[in-house]
Scaffold this motif. Structure first.
Motif, PDB file in Angstrom:
ATOM      1  N   ILE A 185       0.143   1.344  -3.149  1.00 55.85           N
ATOM      2  CA  ILE A 185       0.820   0.805  -4.332  1.00 55.85           C
ATOM      3  C   ILE A 185       1.885   1.795  -4.785  1.00 55.85           C
ATOM      4  O   ILE A 185       1.621   2.991  -4.874  1.00 55.85           O
ATOM      5  CB  ILE A 185      -0.196   0.547  -5.464  1.00 55.85           C
ATOM      6  N   ASP A 209      -2.114  -6.107  -6.604  1.00 51.53           N
ATOM      7  CA  ASP A 209      -1.914  -5.561  -7.942  1.00 51.53           C
ATOM      8  C   ASP A 209      -2.965  -4.489  -8.195  1.00 51.53           C
ATOM      9  O   ASP A 209      -4.092  -4.563  -7.684  1.00 51.53           O
ATOM     10  CB  ASP A 209      -2.023  -6.674  -8.986  1.00 51.53           C
ATOM     11  N   GLU A 210      -2.589  -3.496  -9.014  1.00 50.76           N
ATOM     12  CA  GLU A 210      -3.514  -2.395  -9.262  1.00 50.76           C
ATOM     13  C   GLU A 210      -4.765  -2.843 -10.005  1.00 50.76           C
ATOM     14  O   GLU A 210      -5.833  -2.239  -9.869  1.00 50.76           O
ATOM     15  CB  GLU A 210      -2.804  -1.301 -10.063  1.00 50.76           C
TER      16      GLU A 210
END
Length: 662
Positions: free
Chosen positions: A285, A254-255
């Motif tokens: 991503i 996840d960012e």
């Protein structure tokens, strides 16, 4: 001891709601409503008087009545736990702890899974400072209902308030064996931190972040890293982030993890590490999931980077956008163009070539010109890029490869010839043009011929240009070709250029006499007229003027699709004086104009006569009768003249015979 009781007001049962909400025939005033409300208040039963207990016998009687009432309520329905709780709390208020304990135990026999019952029971024991009894109740509760977190929170809180740290830790350990929710772990960690047990807190974090039930919660790893950073263990904090990136991989990443990692390095003044983290994350991503990543990266570059760094952020963001677009629709050639334009401005040649190869691999699935036009320009731009990179041999191979694939594309032939012209190989460029115009099928032949002619003009090979015009006129007699040919001769700086130009107009006029498109012939004559007005003499101007046609309005019969009559349609036609078949038509047209002029004169005379006063004498009316006879004779003579002309004119087409004399 004294006790008092008070019974509440007993209200009248509610009246059923009226379903018919229509207004009544007799309306009630506000005064009547208030009076009725006051009367209803009087109907309420007053509370019973307060009873004061003065001696022990009255107290015992009061207790007996109350217990009997509670027991009766329980006997009616044992499953109503609220009656048990009220009964126990009443006994507790009288300091009858043993009786209250007995009531709670009886209630637990009825419903041992009632959480409220356990809580009230344990709270009673804690209020009365019966610690061991309270521990016993909490142990029984967490054994029967281990997933009820209220018991664990209350139990640990009690032990900590009593100062039993070891016992509290033991309760927490028993709780953690059940792998509870996130807040439970944080409560345990905060408990250890309150007593400066950092190593134990770290051990709890290690157990916590690796649990199977909360494996996807990235924020737990972030909290663990912040815990290490807050206590000064920077290397441990960085290690936690690195383990998290490795643990979750690219599929579940996840960012927010990368953003937190980068901010951690930013707090440590590690600018290069921050930049590497952001670039690493942006490469892995998807764009739609990296909005916060781009935002924080841009802010970082604005604070610590230079102009080049900010541009890199913007370029990276746009690259992600284009990658997502071409993945969603590989045949979106406009997205490929924008993507390639971005890469050509700031990328190494190998990366640009790789994207070009990916783009040209997406052949249009349908045979529509608009799709193929965009696809063809991909090849052309690829060749131009290689040309600018001074790899001409590779560029030639690209053109040859594509022309083998699509030999009918005129734009590619033109660009190929332009490349050879830039390189100074004129013969090779001329040979390419010759190969191009010799193809059996071309999508835009007029553009190709024009490019070939312009090429010869640029090389000042005027004889070759004339030869090209002649070869083109053998294929098509289009008026624009003739006009372009004449303008070419006029543009050459030579002594006989005017004569050559006039001669071409002469040939064009002869060649277009058989042309069915009269507008094209008219266009040629108008161009010739403009030329003569600028460069010709009075005689030549008069000659061209005589060649201009007459514009007439005609009518033709229309036929519907089913063959029925659809009426008449007006249109404009041109009659050229040079056409021998049009000579009788011109005579007839002149006679029609003369007849119309006479008709207008007679109408004016008739209007004047109507305006003059009529005389009562017959002699004064006789000249008007004679005038009418004279006009009638003229009409008859004109009609006979038209009939004679019509008989003298040979049979024409229906389009020539049908016209309007208006």
């Amino acid at each position: 001891n004294m006790a008092s009781t008070a019974a509440g007001k007993q209200r009248i049962p509610k009246v059923a709601k009226v379903k018919n909400k229509a207004p009544a025939e007799v309306q009630i005033t506000a005064e009547q409503l208030l009076r009725e409300a006051k009367e209803r208040e009087l109907e309420l039963l007053p509370p019973p008087p307060k009873q004061k207990i003065t001696d022990k016998e009255e107290l015992n009687d009061y207790k007996l009545r109350k217990r009997k009432g509670y027991e009766d309520n329980i006997r009616k329905n044992r499953t109503i736990i609220s009656n048990w709780i009220k009964y126990a709390q009443w006994e507790e208020s009288l300091n009858e702890i043993q009786r209250a304990r007995s009531i709670y135990e009886r209630a637990l026999d009825v419903d041992h899974r009632n959480i409220t019952l356990w809580l009230k029971y344990a709270e009673m024991e804690m209020k009365s400072r019966q610690v061991n009894h309270a521990r016993n109740i909490w142990d029984r509760a967490i054994t029967i209902l281990p997933r009820a977190n209220q018991f664990w929170y209350k139990y640990t809180y009690m032990e900590e308030m009593l100062g039993n740290i070891a016992g509290c830790r033991q309760v927490f350990e028993r709780w953690m064996e059940w792998e509870p929710e996130e807040q439970a772990w944080h409560s345990y960690i905060n408990f250890e931190l309150r007593y400066k047990e950092v190593e134990k807190a770290r051990t709890i974090y290690e157990r916590y972040i690796l649990l199977r039930l909360i494996i996807m919660l990235l924020k737990n790893w972030i909290k663990y890293s912040r815990f290490e950073e807050r206590h000064g263990y920077i290397a441990h904090s960085r290690k936690v982030f690195e383990r998290a990136v490795e643990f979750f991989g690219e599929e579940n990443i996840d960012e927010n993890l990368y953003v937190a990692f980068a901010k951690f390095e930013e707090r440590q003044k590690e600018s290069e590490r921050v930049r590497v983290i952001y670039k690493y994350a942006l490469d892995r991503i998807p764009k739609q999931q990296a909005q916060a990543l781009f935002k924080n990266y841009t802010m970082f570059e604005k604070k610590f980077g230079d102009r080049r760094g900010i541009e890199d952020v913007i370029v990276s963001k746009r690259r992600f956008q284009y990658e997502e677009e071409v993945k969603a629709n590989p045949h979106n050639y406009d997205a490929w163009f924008d993507y390639l334009r971005l890469l050509e401005s700031d990328a190494d040649p190998d990366a640009v070539r790789e994207v070009y190869e990916r783009a040209i691999a997406n052949v249009p699935p349908i045979q529509e010109k608009r799709h193929w036009r965009r696809y063809i320009y991909l090849w052309i731009n690829y060749a131009l890029y290689e040309e600018l990179e001074v790899k001409f041999d590779r560029c030639r191979k690209l053109y040859e490869k594509y022309l083998e694939f699509s030999p009918e594309n005129c734009t590619t032939w033109i660009k190929f010839a332009e490349l050879e012209t830039i390189l100074g190989d004129v013969d090779r460029a001329r040979a390419i043009f010759e190969l191009a115009i010799g193809q059996p099928r071309l999508d835009m032949p007029e553009v190709l011929w024009k490019a070939y002619i312009d090429f010869e003009i640029e090389q000042e090979e005027y004889d070759n240009t004339r030869e090209l015009y002649k070869r083109l006129l053998q294929r098509t007699q289009h008026v624009k070709v003739w006009i372009s040919y004449a303008q070419f001769e006029l543009s050459i700086d030579s002594s006989d250029r005017l004569q050559r130009c006039r001669q071409i107009y002469e040939e064009a006029n002869k060649g277009l006499r058989s042309c069915e498109e009269k507008e094209e012939r008219l266009m040629l004559l108008e161009s010739w007229r403009d030329y003569e007005q600028e460069f010709g003499s009075d005689g030549s101007r008069e000659r061209v003027k005589k060649l201009l046609p007459e514009k007439v309005k005609r009518r033709r019969k229309l036929t519907a699709e089913d063959g029925s009559d659809a009426g008449w349609e007006e249109y404009y036609d041109y009659i050229f004086p040079e056409d021998s078949a049009n000579q009788p038509n011109l005579k007839l047209l002149a006679m029609a104009k003369m007849w119309k002029k006479q008709q207008q004169q007679e109408d004016e005379v008739e209007e004047n006569e109507q305006q003059s006063p009529q005389a009562e004498d017959e002699d004064e009316r006789r000249p008007s009768c004679q005038g009418q006879r004279k006009r009638l004779q003229m009409v008859r003579s004109t009609s006979s003249m038209e009939a004679s002309v019509a008989s003298a004119v040979p049979a024409q087409s229906s389009a020539h015979r049908a016209f309007d004399l208006d």
